[in-house]
Design a protein around this motif. Structure first.
Motif, PDB file in Angstrom:
ATOM      1  N   ARG A  25       0.749  -1.120  -0.120  1.00  0.00           N
ATOM      2  CA  ARG A  25      -0.056   0.049  -0.004  1.00  0.00           C
ATOM      3  C   ARG A  25       0.901   1.275   0.047  1.00  0.00           C
ATOM      4  NH1 ARG A  25      -4.952  -1.023   3.280  1.00  0.00           N
ATOM      5  NH2 ARG A  25      -4.072   0.792   4.599  1.00  0.00           N
ATOM      6  N   ALA A  26       0.628   2.389  -0.291  1.00  0.00           N
ATOM      7  CA  ALA A  26       1.329   3.523  -0.723  1.00  0.00           C
ATOM      8  C   ALA A  26       1.425   4.107   0.661  1.00  0.00           C
ATOM      9  CB  ALA A  26       0.250   4.571  -1.478  1.00  0.00           C
ATOM     10  N   GLU A  27       0.849   4.010   1.699  1.00  0.00           N
ATOM     11  CA  GLU A  27       1.063   4.452   3.193  1.00  0.00           C
ATOM     12  C   GLU A  27       2.138   3.908   3.531  1.00  0.00           C
ATOM     13  OE1 GLU A  27      -1.780   4.030   6.242  1.00  0.00           O
ATOM     14  OE2 GLU A  27      -1.497   1.918   5.905  1.00  0.00           O
ATOM     15  N   GLN A  28       2.688   2.622   3.139  1.00  0.00           N
ATOM     16  CA  GLN A  28       3.516   1.970   3.889  1.00  0.00           C
ATOM     17  C   GLN A  28       4.928   2.534   3.584  1.00  0.00           C
ATOM     18  OE1 GLN A  28       1.868  -1.703   2.501  1.00  0.00           O
ATOM     19  NE2 GLN A  28       1.491  -2.519   4.628  1.00  0.00           N
ATOM     20  N   LEU A  29       5.314   3.320   2.561  1.00  0.00           N
ATOM     21  CA  LEU A  29       6.190   4.083   2.417  1.00  0.00           C
ATOM     22  C   LEU A  29       6.642   4.993   3.533  1.00  0.00           C
ATOM     23  CD1 LEU A  29       6.570   5.364  -1.257  1.00  0.00           C
ATOM     24  CD2 LEU A  29       8.083   3.959  -0.058  1.00  0.00           C
ATOM     25  N   TYR A  30       5.402   5.639   4.067  1.00  0.00           N
ATOM     26  CA  TYR A  30       5.470   6.735   5.065  1.00  0.00           C
ATOM     27  C   TYR A  30       5.360   6.061   6.504  1.00  0.00           C
ATOM     28  CZ  TYR A  30       4.909   8.586   0.454  1.00  0.00           C
ATOM     29  OH  TYR A  30       4.806   8.922  -0.729  1.00  0.00           O
ATOM     30  N   ARG A  31       4.457   5.178   6.784  1.00  0.00           N
ATOM     31  CA  ARG A  31       4.100   4.608   7.984  1.00  0.00           C
ATOM     32  C   ARG A  31       5.166   4.237   8.905  1.00  0.00           C
ATOM     33  NH1 ARG A  31      -1.238   0.909   8.766  1.00  0.00           N
ATOM     34  NH2 ARG A  31      -1.487   0.992  11.112  1.00  0.00           N
ATOM     35  N   TYR A  32       6.137   3.558   8.198  1.00  0.00           N
ATOM     36  CA  TYR A  32       7.324   2.887   9.061  1.00  0.00           C
ATOM     37  C   TYR A  32       8.708   3.801   8.692  1.00  0.00           C
ATOM     38  CZ  TYR A  32       3.986  -0.824   8.277  1.00  0.00           C
ATOM     39  OH  TYR A  32       2.816  -1.647   8.079  1.00  0.00           O
ATOM     40  N   GLU A  33       8.314   4.954   8.081  1.00  0.00           N
ATOM     41  CA  GLU A  33       9.692   5.645   7.682  1.00  0.00           C
ATOM     42  C   GLU A  33      10.552   5.865   8.546  1.00  0.00           C
ATOM     43  OE1 GLU A  33      10.315   9.703   4.957  1.00  0.00           O
ATOM     44  OE2 GLU A  33       8.466   9.290   5.817  1.00  0.00           O
ATOM     45  N   ALA A  34      10.177   6.156  10.066  1.00  0.00           N
ATOM     46  CA  ALA A  34      11.240   6.289  11.019  1.00  0.00           C
ATOM     47  C   ALA A  34      11.865   5.170  11.389  1.00  0.00           C
ATOM     48  CB  ALA A  34      10.264   6.855  12.365  1.00  0.00           C
ATOM     49  N   LYS A  35      11.542   4.078  11.084  1.00  0.00           N
ATOM     50  CA  LYS A  35      12.473   2.830  11.177  1.00  0.00           C
ATOM     51  C   LYS A  35      13.170   2.625  10.034  1.00  0.00           C
ATOM     52  CE  LYS A  35       9.386   0.923  15.106  1.00  0.00           C
ATOM     53  NZ  LYS A  35       8.388   1.968  14.969  1.00  0.00           N
ATOM     54  N   TYR A  36      12.941   3.136   8.870  1.00  0.00           N
ATOM     55  CA  TYR A  36      13.977   2.764   7.495  1.00  0.00           C
ATOM     56  C   TYR A  36      15.088   3.229   7.802  1.00  0.00           C
ATOM     57  CZ  TYR A  36       9.286   1.346   5.216  1.00  0.00           C
ATOM     58  OH  TYR A  36       8.195   0.862   4.725  1.00  0.00           O
ATOM     59  N   SER A  37      16.126   2.601   7.013  1.00  0.00           N
ATOM     60  CA  SER A  37      17.455   3.133   7.257  1.00  0.00           C
ATOM     61  C   SER A  37      17.477   4.113   6.144  1.00  0.00           C
ATOM     62  CB  SER A  37      18.425   1.916   6.480  1.00  0.00           C
ATOM     63  OG  SER A  37      18.161   1.761   5.162  1.00  0.00           O
ATOM     64  N   GLU A  38      18.682   4.714   6.089  1.00  0.00           N
ATOM     65  CA  GLU A  38      19.009   5.932   5.202  1.00  0.00           C
ATOM     66  C   GLU A  38      19.142   5.622   3.727  1.00  0.00           C
ATOM     67  OE1 GLU A  38      18.582   9.258   5.996  1.00  0.00           O
ATOM     68  OE2 GLU A  38      17.692   8.580   7.825  1.00  0.00           O
ATOM     69  N   ASP A  39      19.426   4.237   3.640  1.00  0.00           N
ATOM     70  CA  ASP A  39      20.072   4.007   2.101  1.00  0.00           C
ATOM     71  C   ASP A  39      19.201   3.107   1.236  1.00  0.00           C
ATOM     72  OD1 ASP A  39      22.376   5.147   2.873  1.00  0.00           O
ATOM     73  OD2 ASP A  39      22.966   3.142   3.939  1.00  0.00           O
ATOM     74  N   GLY A  40      17.796   2.676   1.816  1.00  0.00           N
ATOM     75  CA  GLY A  40      16.885   1.870   1.124  1.00  0.00           C
ATOM     76  C   GLY A  40      15.741   2.869   0.624  1.00  0.00           C
ATOM     77  N   PHE A  41      14.563   2.753   1.033  1.00  0.00           N
ATOM     78  CA  PHE A  41      13.524   3.387   0.503  1.00  0.00           C
ATOM     79  C   PHE A  41      13.648   4.892   0.671  1.00  0.00           C
ATOM     80  CE2 PHE A  41      10.914  -0.391   1.937  1.00  0.00           C
ATOM     81  CZ  PHE A  41      10.631  -0.638   0.624  1.00  0.00           C
ATOM     82  N   LYS A  42      14.398   5.246   1.715  1.00  0.00           N
ATOM     83  CA  LYS A  42      14.773   6.950   2.190  1.00  0.00           C
ATOM     84  C   LYS A  42      15.526   7.415   0.911  1.00  0.00           C
ATOM     85  CE  LYS A  42      14.016   7.522   6.815  1.00  0.00           C
ATOM     86  NZ  LYS A  42      14.624   7.931   8.364  1.00  0.00           N
ATOM     87  N   ARG A  43      16.532   6.526   0.746  1.00  0.00           N
ATOM     88  CA  ARG A  43      17.300   7.085  -0.569  1.00  0.00           C
ATOM     89  C   ARG A  43      16.648   7.327  -1.749  1.00  0.00           C
ATOM     90  NH1 ARG A  43      22.463   3.720  -3.608  1.00  0.00           N
ATOM     91  NH2 ARG A  43      22.879   5.320  -4.981  1.00  0.00           N
ATOM     92  N   ILE A  44      15.814   6.498  -2.150  1.00  0.00           N
ATOM     93  CA  ILE A  44      14.949   6.434  -3.379  1.00  0.00           C
ATOM     94  C   ILE A  44      14.158   7.893  -3.224  1.00  0.00           C
ATOM     95  CG2 ILE A  44      13.434   5.329  -4.862  1.00  0.00           C
ATOM     96  CD1 ILE A  44      14.288   2.807  -4.158  1.00  0.00           C
ATOM     97  N   LEU A  45      13.394   7.827  -2.302  1.00  0.00           N
ATOM     98  CA  LEU A  45      12.675   9.034  -1.782  1.00  0.00           C
ATOM     99  C   LEU A  45      13.426  10.502  -2.073  1.00  0.00           C
ATOM    100  CD1 LEU A  45      10.467   7.866   1.093  1.00  0.00           C
ATOM    101  CD2 LEU A  45       9.410   8.531  -1.272  1.00  0.00           C
ATOM    102  N   ARG A  46      14.749  10.482  -1.276  1.00  0.00           N
ATOM    103  CA  ARG A  46      15.318  11.713  -1.276  1.00  0.00           C
ATOM    104  C   ARG A  46      15.982  11.963  -2.655  1.00  0.00           C
ATOM    105  NH1 ARG A  46      18.582   9.460   2.167  1.00  0.00           N
ATOM    106  NH2 ARG A  46      20.165   8.756   1.003  1.00  0.00           N
ATOM    107  N   ASP A  47      16.302  11.037  -3.369  1.00  0.00           N
ATOM    108  CA  ASP A  47      17.502  11.408  -4.778  1.00  0.00           C
ATOM    109  C   ASP A  47      16.223  11.094  -5.955  1.00  0.00           C
ATOM    110  OD1 ASP A  47      19.372  12.058  -3.050  1.00  0.00           O
ATOM    111  OD2 ASP A  47      20.374  10.078  -3.137  1.00  0.00           O
ATOM    112  N   GLY A  48      15.253  10.256  -5.736  1.00  0.00           N
ATOM    113  CA  GLY A  48      14.412  10.114  -6.975  1.00  0.00           C
ATOM    114  C   GLY A  48      13.157  10.729  -7.041  1.00  0.00           C
ATOM    115  N   PHE A  49      12.102  10.478  -7.824  1.00  0.00           N
ATOM    116  CA  PHE A  49      10.954  11.075  -8.061  1.00  0.00           C
ATOM    117  C   PHE A  49       9.766  10.042  -7.448  1.00  0.00           C
ATOM    118  CE2 PHE A  49       7.191  13.165  -9.987  1.00  0.00           C
ATOM    119  CZ  PHE A  49       7.809  14.441 -10.356  1.00  0.00           C
ATOM    120  N   ASN A  50       8.763  10.778  -6.794  1.00  0.00           N
ATOM    121  CA  ASN A  50       7.772   9.972  -6.089  1.00  0.00           C
ATOM    122  C   ASN A  50       6.498  10.309  -6.622  1.00  0.00           C
ATOM    123  OD1 ASN A  50       6.323   8.839  -4.138  1.00  0.00           O
ATOM    124  ND2 ASN A  50       6.665  10.190  -2.574  1.00  0.00           N
TER     125      ASN A  50
END
Length: 563
Positions: free
Chosen positions: A45-70
């Motif tokens: 689900r789309a929300e799962q990108l954000y729901r657990y964001e505080a527990k994600y590492s800096e180099d996985g989903f966050k890296r794509i969000l930080r450097d990519g297009f959402n």
């Protein structure tokens, strides 16, 4: 000094702006990617990108969000939202109405039996210890894929490798012309990756070598506990609850000792099924995908290659535990680390900025009905077996005794057309009578006949989604939609308060709203809330790679990616 821009300069400026807007990449000398990596996270689900964001590492989903297009508002434009249809739609760039994959399986009215989306009795499994196993192929897919177009465009010099734990998660993205598709055979000890004689006569040495490591068995001798202290999983409901399917003997709680559980499932010869709901299944697939990159030398020459990866654990576990469970939260936290590992490997092996990656999902899921019931959100159970019995009695009363219903499963009703024609009845009239009867049943919100879907054009709401999912030769005579929050069950006795696990397949946003991220070669950081669809992915890749559009393409290029 000239204080105004003359007409010639205006024309030059407009041409420059238009040219900049529609050229792909960050700079004029941007090159095509060496490798395209398509990642599907099954049931995300789309929300799962954000729901657990505080527990994600800096180099996985966050890296794509930080450097990519959402693309934050990505919605499927058809129903049913199921795995096979989703994977097909992403890579063909069109809906089931055109590509023909109307479900994971469906009733074949001509052969009067079920058929699978990838079942093929003319081929056999390659790499399986069992003999004469029915293989899999993309023969049910009626249109080409973006991967097909890539292979044809380079005269088959480009490689396309497709991997998943599920057969349909590997076969359908690879299209008709994949170099190879591999999936995990849960029925073969010790859980090897296999392929089909559609692609090859024997496994490559690197796949055989990977299988001989027996990693599947090794991962089934582990204990699954939460990555972080379980009390910190406040994004989910409590671990011990009545909503989840119990895998062991006591309760659906951590830790899960797979070494003990496998003995229970071994008796039914399905012990390797457990990798489907263990985070270790994602680890296994990541390791296999990286082996494919290395041994197939993907992204190593001037021709663009493609690797498609479908992570299935999120779906299999999602069905058992539901989207609000600690188990699912932990699986996403661990999947984030798999994504990080994969990105770092791509950086090293292919090169930063040399590969293009997109990440999306084939569908979402509805929260578990018993949970919705407890928190007073509208829900219920649509009792499909009861609907079939009631409808049969109604048609017998109106038209006389006969076997009027050929098949009724999920949201598809197939009428016995031979009986209808023998009685001299009009098919569309019987379809409408059946639809009128069904729409009065509890839990059913709408029923559209095949005649309506063939003669009318719907442009909004659930009716449009149903029409986009309707294929004239393969779909039923009546297509049903259920109330929001409802689940379907053949058990006429089950109460909503006792439902365990969840499903998907509807046209409601909990099933249609999925993530869509782009990252890597030529992609600038940004986000959009414009409503787009996963069927837009294929046409976007077509423009980036300068290919012919897939044969049934109905999507549109994602214009924000073209500067």
């Amino acid at each position: 000094m000239n204080n105004f821009i003359n007409s010639k300069n205006i024309v030059v400026l407009i041409v420059h702006i238009i040219g900049s807007y529609f050229s792909y990449g960050q700079t004029e000398d941007s090159k095509k990617p060496k490798l395209v990596v398509g990642i599907i996270v099954d049931q995300m689900r789309a929300e799962q990108l954000y729901r657990y964001e505080a527990k994600y590492s800096e180099d996985g989903f966050k890296r794509i969000l930080r450097d990519g297009f959402n693309y934050k508002n990505t919605q499927y434009n058809y129903s049913p939202t199921v795995t096979a249809s989703g994977h097909s739609s992403i890579y063909t760039g069109t809906t089931p109405s055109m590509h023909g994959i109307i479900g994971n399986n469906w009733h074949d009215r001509y052969k009067k039996k079920y058929t699978s989306s990838v079942e093929d009795t003319t081929v056999v499994l390659i790499g399986s210890k069992k003999q004469n196993n029915t293989g899999a192929s993309p023969k049910q897919l009626l249109t080409t894929t973006i991967s097909d177009q890539l292979r044809m465009s380079t005269n088959f010099r480009s490689k396309v490798i497709s991997v998943s734990l599920k057969d349909r998660g590997a076969v359908l993205p690879g299209g008709h012309l994949a170099t190879a598709a591999y999936w995990h055979d849960i029925e073969t000890s010790p859980g090897y990756f296999v392929s089909s004689s559609y692609y090859m006569n024997e496994l490559p040495n690197w796949v055989s070598t990977f299988n001989k490591l027996e990693k599947s068995s090794t991962y089934l001798d582990t204990v699954w506990n939460t990555f972080y202290p379980i009390e910190s999983y406040t994004e989910s409901y409590g671990d011990n609850n009545k909503y989840e399917v119990v895998l062991g003997d006591d309760s659906p709680t951590f830790p899960y000792d797979f070494k003990i559980l496998r003995k229970k499932y071994r008796k039914r010869n399905i012990e390797y099924l457990m990798l489907g709901f263990s985070p270790a299944g994602n680890t296994l697939l990541t390791e296999f995908a990286m082996d494919a990159i290395k041994n197939e030398e993907l992204g190593s020459d001037e021709e663009t290659d493609m690797l498609t990866i479908s992570y299935s654990v999120t779906d299999k576990a999602g069905h058992l535990f539901g989207p609000n469970s600690v188990e699912i939260e932990d699986i996403y936290i661990r999947l984030d680390h798999e994504i990080s590992t994969l990105l770092k490997y791509l950086d090293k092996k292919v090169g930063k900025g040399e590969y293009l990656l997109f990440l999306t999902s084939d569908h979402g899921a509805v929260p578990i009905a018993s949970y919705l019931n407890d928190i007073k959100v509208p829900t219920g159970v649509a009792r499909t077996a009861k609907f079939k019995d009631n409808l049969s009695k109604y048609l017998n009363t109106k038209y006389g005794e006969d076997l009027w219903v050929q098949n009724f499963d999920g949201n598809q009703l197939y009428l016995n057309r031979i009986a209808i024609y023998k009685k001299g009845l009009q098919l569309e009239s019987v379809q409408q009578d059946a639809a009128n009867f069904l729409v009065d049943q509890e839990g059913i919100s709408g029923a559209l006949t095949a005649y309506q879907l063939q003669t009318s054009q719907y442009t909004s709401g659930l009716r449009e989604l149903v029409q986009n999912g309707y294929n004239q030769k393969r779909s039923g005579d009546v297509i049903i939609t259920f109330n929001a929050g409802f689940v379907q069950d053949d058990d006429s006795e089950i109460e909503v308060s006792s439902v365990q696990g969840t499903i998907h397949g509807s046209g409601y946003s909990y099933d249609t709203h999925v993530p869509l991220l782009w990252f890597g070669n030529g992609i600038s950081h940004g986000e959009s809330v414009r409503k787009v669809s996963p069927v837009d992915i294929a046409s976007t890749l077509t423009m980036i790679l300068n290919l012919q559009l897939p044969s049934g393409n109905s999507g549109s290029p994602l214009r924000e990616l073209f500067k």
